[in-house]
Every structure is written in structure tokens, then in C-alpha cells.
Design a protein around this motif. Sequence first.
Motif, short mmCIF file in Angstrom:
data_model
loop_
_atom_site.label_atom_id
_atom_site.label_comp_id
_atom_site.label_asym_id
_atom_site.label_seq_id
_atom_site.Cartn_x
_atom_site.Cartn_y
_atom_site.Cartn_z
N ARG A 157 0.84 -1.21 0.00
CA ARG A 157 0.00 0.00 0.00
C ARG A 157 0.87 1.26 0.00
N ALA A 158 1.92 1.26 0.83
CA ALA A 158 2.82 2.41 0.90
C ALA A 158 3.54 2.62 -0.43
N SER A 159 3.94 1.54 -1.06
CA SER A 159 4.60 1.64 -2.37
C SER A 159 3.69 2.27 -3.40
N HIS A 160 2.43 1.86 -3.39
CA HIS A 160 1.45 2.42 -4.33
C HIS A 160 1.27 3.92 -4.09
N LEU A 161 1.16 4.31 -2.82
CA LEU A 161 0.95 5.72 -2.51
C LEU A 161 2.16 6.56 -2.91
N VAL A 239 5.15 23.60 -1.16
CA VAL A 239 5.12 22.62 -0.07
C VAL A 239 3.73 22.03 0.02
N HIS A 240 3.65 20.70 0.03
CA HIS A 240 2.39 19.97 0.14
C HIS A 240 2.47 19.03 1.34
N GLY A 241 1.32 18.64 1.87
CA GLY A 241 1.35 17.75 3.03
C GLY A 241 0.12 16.86 3.14
N TRP A 242 0.31 15.74 3.85
CA TRP A 242 -0.76 14.79 4.13
C TRP A 242 -0.65 14.32 5.58
N ARG A 243 -1.79 13.98 6.18
CA ARG A 243 -1.80 13.25 7.44
C ARG A 243 -1.85 11.77 7.13
N LEU A 244 -1.15 10.97 7.95
CA LEU A 244 -1.24 9.53 7.81
C LEU A 244 -2.49 9.03 8.49
N GLU A 250 -4.48 11.57 4.17
CA GLU A 250 -5.51 12.62 4.16
C GLU A 250 -4.83 13.94 3.79
N PRO A 251 -5.21 14.55 2.66
CA PRO A 251 -4.53 15.77 2.23
C PRO A 251 -4.76 16.93 3.19
N LEU A 252 -3.71 17.73 3.40
CA LEU A 252 -3.83 18.95 4.19
C LEU A 252 -4.21 20.10 3.27
N THR A 253 -4.99 21.01 3.80
CA THR A 253 -5.30 22.22 3.04
C THR A 253 -4.07 23.12 3.03
N ALA A 254 -4.09 24.13 2.16
CA ALA A 254 -2.98 25.08 2.09
C ALA A 254 -2.77 25.74 3.45
N CYS A 280 0.76 24.82 -0.32
CA CYS A 280 -0.31 24.44 -1.24
C CYS A 280 -0.99 23.15 -0.81
N ALA A 281 -2.25 23.01 -1.22
CA ALA A 281 -2.92 21.71 -1.10
C ALA A 281 -2.24 20.74 -2.05
N PRO A 282 -2.14 19.46 -1.67
CA PRO A 282 -1.42 18.50 -2.52
C PRO A 282 -2.22 18.11 -3.76
N PRO A 283 -1.54 17.57 -4.77
CA PRO A 283 -2.24 17.07 -5.95
C PRO A 283 -3.19 15.93 -5.58
N ASP A 284 -4.20 15.74 -6.39
CA ASP A 284 -5.16 14.64 -6.19
C ASP A 284 -4.48 13.32 -6.53
N LEU A 285 -4.44 12.41 -5.57
CA LEU A 285 -3.80 11.12 -5.78
C LEU A 285 -4.72 10.12 -6.47
N GLY A 286 -5.97 10.54 -6.71
CA GLY A 286 -6.91 9.63 -7.35
C GLY A 286 -7.37 8.52 -6.44
N GLU A 287 -7.35 8.80 -5.13
CA GLU A 287 -7.74 7.80 -4.14
C GLU A 287 -9.20 7.98 -3.77
N GLY A 288 -10.07 7.32 -4.48
CA GLY A 288 -11.50 7.42 -4.16
C GLY A 288 -11.86 6.55 -2.98
N PRO A 289 -13.11 6.63 -2.49
CA PRO A 289 -13.56 5.79 -1.38
C PRO A 289 -13.36 4.31 -1.70
N GLY A 290 -12.90 3.58 -0.72
CA GLY A 290 -12.73 2.14 -0.89
C GLY A 290 -11.45 1.72 -1.57
N GLN A 291 -10.60 2.70 -1.91
CA GLN A 291 -9.33 2.37 -2.58
C GLN A 291 -8.41 1.57 -1.65
N ALA A 292 -8.44 1.94 -0.38
CA ALA A 292 -7.56 1.26 0.59
C ALA A 292 -8.30 0.17 1.32
#
Length: 295
Positions: A157-161, A239-244, A250-254, A280-292
Motif C-alpha cells: 500500500r505504501a509503495s502504491h501511494l 510545499v504539500h502535506g498529508w496526514r497519515l 488525508e490531504p492537508l489544506t494550504a 499548497c494543497a497536494p495534488p489529487d492522488l486519485g484515491e477514491g472511497p474504498g481504494q484502501a
Amino acid sequence: MAYTDHRTLRRALRREVAGTIGLLADEHDFRAMRGYDSFVFDDHTTYLKHMEALLRTRALQGSHTTVALFDPEDYAEYCAQTGLDPDSHVSRTRFTAALASTGPTVPYDGRPLAELLLTLVDEAVRHATWEYATTLLARLGTCASCGEDLGRAAFIRASHLLVRILDTAPPGERHLVCSVSGPPETLVSVLHADDIADHMELDESEALEFTTVLAVGLATGNPGGLVMRISEPGRPDRVHGWRLRAYGLEPLTAGEVFDAYCTDAESGDLISPESNVDYCAPPDLGEGPGQAHRH
């Protein structure tokens, strides 16, 4: 004439032999080794000067040398396991040879020893982080409901992300930091990825360690984050960021990225933002509901 030929041949042969030198990086380790009568140095500064002279001499002779950190505790344990006398230069040589195949090493490239030491310590920290994170993943066992290996699933999963993050990032030099909180201490891993002629270049060892630490955060659900900084000539750094989160990011807002960068982690006080940096807010990773898949 024959004597000269023999010397020439032996000198050429020495250039074919690679060597490893075990280095006592700090005063604490140096003092521990002074307890052995066969260790002849009295002060760390003199020891480092002689070590640097030895490295330079080997380089001038055309010999390739790698440098490893010599840990007195690991050395004592090695001698106990192998039945060697720890108060012997032969035992130290055998331990150093073992380090070449089991521990982190750095090739001597002529730079000042102080700079080489910093690189070597960084390599040792990276290696220890990777080993500890790998152990944590191995201890997770299997999913009670589906029987899947939890550590392996988290790593995949981490490799995919990570691939998605790099694929969707704007062009430029990428600097990623992943941190995962939890006892006994926070795990931190860094990854550099250069975008050169539309080709991604990164260090495989860095990528492996980074993915392993990210997998620990995904699998354990411990608090953590991932930050990516992108540098490109002629424009501000971004600079972009996510919460684990459990098996996801989970993308962080700007604004949240700005707050994270402009707040002192220990005191909570505000810090002046860097100049020429966009949060900045991060790019969309294309992770829809149920992806993980959640266990």
C-alpha cells in the motif's frame, strides 16, 4: 630489475584489494575502546588525524576504501558470540570485515573526514530506522479475518501511494519527509527525487527505507505525516502535506500546511514563513472511497 618488477606487481595488486576501516566517530565510543590494552591511542583528536592520513595514503596508492562506524558494544557482543579475544587488533580487524557485509558503509572519496563522518552517521541512522521499521512490520502478523500478512499489505500500500505522489507531483526536485510517532521514538525518513529530462531519479535505498516507514504509519495508525517540497528554478518552492491515516493519506489544506510549517513543534509559537515559498494543497492522488483495504 626483478626486485623492482615484484614491487610494481605488488603495488598493482594492492590497488585491486578493497578495504574497510572501522571508525570510532565520537568521544564516548573512543573512551570505551581505551579499556583495551591493545588499543594504542590516547585521545580522539589524534586518532582522527591519523585515520584521515591513512585514508589519504590509501587513496594516493589507488586503493579503494570504505568506512564503517565501529560500535564498541556491538564489537564486544561479536567477540562474545565468536569466542574471540576482544583485546586484540586481529579481532578488531575481523569485526570490521564483518561490518563491510552487514552494516552501512561510505566510500572514502577524498573529502575531509569531518564531512565523511556526517554522511556515515546519516547512513547509520537510515539503516537503523529501516531495520526497526522492518521489525515492526514483521511483528504485525496476519489479519484475523482474511489471513493476509499485515506488514506485507502495508508495504504494498505504501509503495502504491509513493508512486502516486511522485507521478502526480508538479515538475521539479522533490524532497519528501515522512514521520511516524509512537513509542519508543518518532521514526523519520527522507527521500530525494530528481525530475531529470522527464525521468525520475531516486536512491533505491532511500526509497526502500521511506516506503517501510510509511508502511509502519499506515499499518499502526500512529500519528504521522508526509510532507513534499518541490523546487524548480525560477519559481517559488511549493510545499504539500498529508496526514497519515489507517491505510491512507488525508490531504492537508494550504492553510494547514502553512500552520504546520510556521508553528514551533515544541513551544507552539508562531514562526515567520519562509520567503519565496508557497504552501499548497497536494495534488489529487486519485484515491477514491474504498481504494484502501482496511483490516
